[in-house]
Design a protein around this motif. Sequence first.
Motif, PDB file in Angstrom:
ATOM      1  N   GLY A  55       0.804  -1.220   0.000  1.00  0.00           N
ATOM      2  CA  GLY A  55       0.000   0.000   0.000  1.00  0.00           C
ATOM      3  C   GLY A  55       0.834   1.266   0.000  1.00  0.00           C
ATOM      4  N   THR A  56       0.258   2.345   0.538  1.00  0.00           N
ATOM      5  CA  THR A  56       0.899   3.660   0.520  1.00  0.00           C
ATOM      6  C   THR A  56       2.152   3.669   1.380  1.00  0.00           C
ATOM      7  OG1 THR A  56      -1.323   4.574   0.336  1.00  0.00           O
ATOM      8  CG2 THR A  56       0.454   6.115   0.765  1.00  0.00           C
ATOM      9  N   LYS A  57       3.210   4.289   0.880  1.00  0.00           N
ATOM     10  CA  LYS A  57       4.490   4.307   1.582  1.00  0.00           C
ATOM     11  C   LYS A  57       5.122   5.696   1.543  1.00  0.00           C
ATOM     12  CE  LYS A  57       5.689  -0.445   0.181  1.00  0.00           C
ATOM     13  NZ  LYS A  57       6.778  -1.296  -0.344  1.00  0.00           N
ATOM     14  N   VAL A  58       6.207   5.823   2.340  1.00  0.00           N
ATOM     15  CA  VAL A  58       7.113   6.964   2.179  1.00  0.00           C
ATOM     16  C   VAL A  58       8.463   6.442   1.672  1.00  0.00           C
ATOM     17  CG1 VAL A  58       6.024   8.564   3.787  1.00  0.00           C
ATOM     18  CG2 VAL A  58       7.645   6.854   4.668  1.00  0.00           C
ATOM     19  N   TYR A  59       8.472   5.205   1.209  1.00  0.00           N
ATOM     20  CA  TYR A  59       9.599   4.572   0.509  1.00  0.00           C
ATOM     21  C   TYR A  59      10.895   4.599   1.317  1.00  0.00           C
ATOM     22  CZ  TYR A  59       6.200   4.814  -3.200  1.00  0.00           C
ATOM     23  OH  TYR A  59       5.042   4.684  -3.930  1.00  0.00           O
ATOM     24  N   LEU A  60      10.791   3.998   2.511  1.00  0.00           N
ATOM     25  CA  LEU A  60      11.958   3.864   3.374  1.00  0.00           C
ATOM     26  C   LEU A  60      12.862   2.746   2.856  1.00  0.00           C
ATOM     27  CD1 LEU A  60      10.049   4.033   6.784  1.00  0.00           C
ATOM     28  CD2 LEU A  60      11.363   5.888   5.717  1.00  0.00           C
ATOM     29  N   ASN A  61      14.144   2.847   3.189  1.00  0.00           N
ATOM     30  CA  ASN A  61      15.118   1.799   2.861  1.00  0.00           C
ATOM     31  C   ASN A  61      15.468   1.009   4.113  1.00  0.00           C
ATOM     32  OD1 ASN A  61      15.271   2.515   0.185  1.00  0.00           O
ATOM     33  ND2 ASN A  61      17.079   3.824   0.453  1.00  0.00           N
ATOM     34  N   LYS A  62      15.794  -0.256   3.917  1.00  0.00           N
ATOM     35  CA  LYS A  62      16.270  -1.067   5.027  1.00  0.00           C
ATOM     36  C   LYS A  62      17.541  -0.446   5.599  1.00  0.00           C
ATOM     37  CE  LYS A  62      18.044  -5.629   6.273  1.00  0.00           C
ATOM     38  NZ  LYS A  62      18.449  -6.977   5.789  1.00  0.00           N
ATOM     39  N   GLY A  63      17.576  -0.296   6.918  1.00  0.00           N
ATOM     40  CA  GLY A  63      18.729   0.293   7.597  1.00  0.00           C
ATOM     41  C   GLY A  63      18.710   1.807   7.650  1.00  0.00           C
ATOM     42  N   GLU A  64      17.771   2.442   6.970  1.00  0.00           N
ATOM     43  CA  GLU A  64      17.676   3.905   7.001  1.00  0.00           C
ATOM     44  C   GLU A  64      17.321   4.357   8.421  1.00  0.00           C
ATOM     45  OE1 GLU A  64      15.292   7.549   4.697  1.00  0.00           O
ATOM     46  OE2 GLU A  64      14.998   5.454   4.087  1.00  0.00           O
ATOM     47  N   GLN A  65      17.961   5.421   8.852  1.00  0.00           N
ATOM     48  CA  GLN A  65      17.717   5.933  10.201  1.00  0.00           C
ATOM     49  C   GLN A  65      16.933   7.247  10.117  1.00  0.00           C
ATOM     50  OE1 GLN A  65      21.723   5.914  12.021  1.00  0.00           O
ATOM     51  NE2 GLN A  65      21.080   4.052  13.089  1.00  0.00           N
ATOM     52  N   VAL A  66      15.793   7.242  10.799  1.00  0.00           N
ATOM     53  CA  VAL A  66      14.855   8.355  10.691  1.00  0.00           C
ATOM     54  C   VAL A  66      14.366   8.739  12.092  1.00  0.00           C
ATOM     55  CG1 VAL A  66      12.753   9.175   9.556  1.00  0.00           C
ATOM     56  CG2 VAL A  66      14.099   7.332   8.508  1.00  0.00           C
ATOM     57  N   PRO A  67      14.282  10.040  12.406  1.00  0.00           N
ATOM     58  CA  PRO A  67      13.718  10.442  13.704  1.00  0.00           C
ATOM     59  C   PRO A  67      12.273   9.972  13.854  1.00  0.00           C
ATOM     60  CG  PRO A  67      14.863  12.291  12.668  1.00  0.00           C
ATOM     61  CD  PRO A  67      14.773  11.202  11.636  1.00  0.00           C
ATOM     62  N   LEU A  68      11.901   9.631  15.072  1.00  0.00           N
ATOM     63  CA  LEU A  68      10.559   9.114  15.328  1.00  0.00           C
ATOM     64  C   LEU A  68       9.480  10.109  14.877  1.00  0.00           C
ATOM     65  CD1 LEU A  68       8.637   7.024  16.539  1.00  0.00           C
ATOM     66  CD2 LEU A  68       8.961   8.109  18.781  1.00  0.00           C
ATOM     67  N   LYS A  69       9.670  11.391  15.170  1.00  0.00           N
ATOM     68  CA  LYS A  69       8.649  12.368  14.778  1.00  0.00           C
ATOM     69  C   LYS A  69       8.481  12.413  13.258  1.00  0.00           C
ATOM     70  CE  LYS A  69       7.065  17.138  15.211  1.00  0.00           C
ATOM     71  NZ  LYS A  69       7.308  18.503  15.777  1.00  0.00           N
ATOM     72  N   LYS A  70       9.573  12.319  12.528  1.00  0.00           N
ATOM     73  CA  LYS A  70       9.475  12.346  11.067  1.00  0.00           C
ATOM     74  C   LYS A  70       8.685  11.150  10.543  1.00  0.00           C
ATOM     75  CE  LYS A  70      12.264  12.694   6.848  1.00  0.00           C
ATOM     76  NZ  LYS A  70      13.625  12.824   6.277  1.00  0.00           N
ATOM     77  N   LEU A  71       8.881   9.991  11.173  1.00  0.00           N
ATOM     78  CA  LEU A  71       8.105   8.813  10.776  1.00  0.00           C
ATOM     79  C   LEU A  71       6.610   9.021  11.042  1.00  0.00           C
ATOM     80  CD1 LEU A  71      10.390   5.896  12.027  1.00  0.00           C
ATOM     81  CD2 LEU A  71       9.938   6.548   9.644  1.00  0.00           C
ATOM     82  N   LEU A  72       6.295   9.648  12.166  1.00  0.00           N
ATOM     83  CA  LEU A  72       4.895   9.921  12.472  1.00  0.00           C
ATOM     84  C   LEU A  72       4.296  10.889  11.454  1.00  0.00           C
ATOM     85  CD1 LEU A  72       5.046  10.271  16.373  1.00  0.00           C
ATOM     86  CD2 LEU A  72       4.322   8.289  15.036  1.00  0.00           C
ATOM     87  N   GLN A  73       5.082  11.862  11.035  1.00  0.00           N
ATOM     88  CA  GLN A  73       4.605  12.797  10.008  1.00  0.00           C
ATOM     89  C   GLN A  73       4.355  12.076   8.683  1.00  0.00           C
ATOM     90  OE1 GLN A  73       7.998  15.404  10.474  1.00  0.00           O
ATOM     91  NE2 GLN A  73       6.726  17.046  11.349  1.00  0.00           N
TER      92      GLN A  73
END
Length: 399
Positions: free
Chosen positions: A92-110
């Motif tokens: 389904g809908t994604k923000v197209y993350l990569n395996k091992g990519e490091q992202v702040p928790l707030k950014k993931l929530l956004q």
Amino acid sequence: MLKSFFSLLLMILVFSYQSTSFAASATSKIDVKSEAAVLLDSDTGAVLFAKNPDEKMYPASLTKIATAIYAIEKGNLNDIVTVSANAVRQEGTKVYLNKGEQVPLKKLLQGMIINSGNDAAVAVAEHLDGNVDQFAKNLNAFLKTKIGVKNTHFTNPNGLFNPDHYTTAMDLALITNYAMKNPVFAEIFGTKELKWNGQSWNTTLITHHRMLKGEIPYPGITGGKTGYVDESKQTLATTANNGKIKLTAIELKGKNKKEIYNDTIHLLDYGFSQFQHETLTKDDVFQSGKQTFLPSSDLIITEPSQGAKKVINKNGLLSINNKDGQTIQTIQLSKKPEKPTMNSKSNPTKGPEYHLSAFYGIAIFALAGIVISLRRKWSSDLNENSPTGKSFGRRQRRG
């Protein structure tokens, strides 16, 4: 007596609270096509409209509202989350993350709320609780104990279909209402667009909610979330504020987008035009039989603009009803303390202090009598033993 007073005060503080009433039936004035819908006053929790409010249905991506508020309360928004292969594999809908990519928790929530990223939702869940199954258990416990849902069971953080993943329009309205009181959630929920810089995707995220982004103009929209899977059909959550009253609208299982947005417009129009806020003051009294009840403090309530009927039961539960007799809100009032009666138990003048004072008064009076008697006797003895035979008490009369 002082101990009793403080006990009474504590009871008033504990039992005087404002609670939400769950209106049972829909109002005939509104033609809502979605199979289930609920409209709440966001401030008071009053139920302004309800259609099949407790019917279990599939929420699709409205699940992410629950995931977001749980993550905000449990997690650290500055945490750096390492994305797993499981998160990347989500459909389904994604923000197209990569395996091992490091992202702040707030950014993931956004990314999860604004662009409905299913991969971001799983990354959040695994970061918070280790795996999706444990996350689901903890989320369900949080929703039940913290928010008070009654008919919700989630199996994942993103709303992808599972026959055991369900909720109701009422529960979703309660979850959204609760979440909107958190400023971080309210900020994300109301974001129209956001620059997104990821390892594999640089773009501007734009909310999918057509009323929030202005594609369907409506004044005062403060937040929104869309959802769709084949089994759930269209689902929609919307919050709005006209400067006088705030509303939360939930619709489940709309046939298409046009229908569900029309339902939202009808609900918001109805809420803004037909209801208003009033204040119950702590001096307002309500009588039930021989008992008197009152609020422990000033309370904001929601009333129909055409007038409301207030009904109180013997336990002090005040119901705010519309002209059709439907309850839109309930408030637990406190029992007014009874005035002390004039008896040995409640009258201070008949208490232990009174008896003690009376004892001291009698004792002092008796002691004074003894002193006077002793003084007279002492004066008499002196006169009898005087060598001149003269009285010290008065001048001796001459013959």
